[in-house]
Design a protein around this motif. Structure first.
Motif, PDB file in Angstrom:
ATOM      1  N   ASN A  84      21.750  -8.469  -0.479  1.00 35.13           N
ATOM      2  CA  ASN A  84      22.351  -7.160  -0.177  1.00 35.13           C
ATOM      3  C   ASN A  84      21.934  -6.710   1.215  1.00 35.13           C
ATOM      4  N   TYR A 142      22.988  -3.099   3.614  1.00 35.60           N
ATOM      5  CA  TYR A 142      23.675  -1.827   3.424  1.00 35.60           C
ATOM      6  C   TYR A 142      24.183  -1.187   4.704  1.00 35.60           C
ATOM      7  N   LYS A 190      27.279  -7.276   0.090  1.00 32.35           N
ATOM      8  CA  LYS A 190      26.539  -8.542   0.189  1.00 32.35           C
ATOM      9  C   LYS A 190      26.699  -9.098   1.596  1.00 32.35           C
ATOM     10  N   GLU A 203      25.016  -1.783  -4.099  1.00 31.49           N
ATOM     11  CA  GLU A 203      24.290  -2.984  -4.511  1.00 31.49           C
ATOM     12  C   GLU A 203      25.242  -4.016  -5.118  1.00 31.49           C
TER      13      GLU A 203
END
Length: 145
Positions: free
Chosen positions: A56, A58, A43, A39
């Motif tokens: 964010n 992932y 980005k 987190e």
């Protein structure tokens, strides 16, 4: 990256609730051990959440462990219809591999255990297909157990 990350998030969330899945590892899941680090650092480039903050994302790689004996993982893997089998992950299409019988086969059981790679683990790269389609393919394969 935005699209495949969102797709993977949806697939990971589905798998966490599936009764035939023992574990899901994905950076976007709040309960995952590295989520806080992800987190902080992961980005989406040039993103804006509408309030001037970054968004964010992932990534599109996750893993899940099928409940039961190792044969269950192979049965699920063999039941994939929309998801392609591959040893290389990171494509625009959804692909999966079982490390114990592919990329980490030569390590042996003891080394895989030390590395935290259970024989029931499947690595999945959620591609650009609609997440509902990938979820349906996973649900269909898991229903075969």
């Amino acid at each position: 990256m935005d699209l495949v990350s969102r797709n993977c998030q949806a697939v990971a969330e589905f798998l966490t609730k599936h009764p035939r899945v023992a574990a899901v590892d994905y950076l976007g899941l709040p309960g995952f051990r590295y989520h806080e680090l992800a987190e902080r650092y992961m980005k989406l480039a040039d993103s804006d959440d509408g309030r001037g903050g970054e968004v964010n994302r992932y990534g599109h790689l996750m893993s899940f462990v099928v409940d039961g004996p190792p044969e269950n993982a192979r049965r699920v893997f063999d039941g994939f219809q929309l998801i392609f089998r591959a040893t290389d992950l990171g494509r625009i299409k959804s692909v999966a591999t079982i490390p114990a019988i592919s990329t980490h086969q030569q390590q042996g059981e003891e080394a895989r255990q030390m590395a935290g790679l259970p024989t029931q683990m499947t690595r999945l790269c959620a591609g650009a297909a609609a997440p509902a389609d990938v979820i349906a393919a996973l649900d269909q394969a898991l229903a075969g157990l």
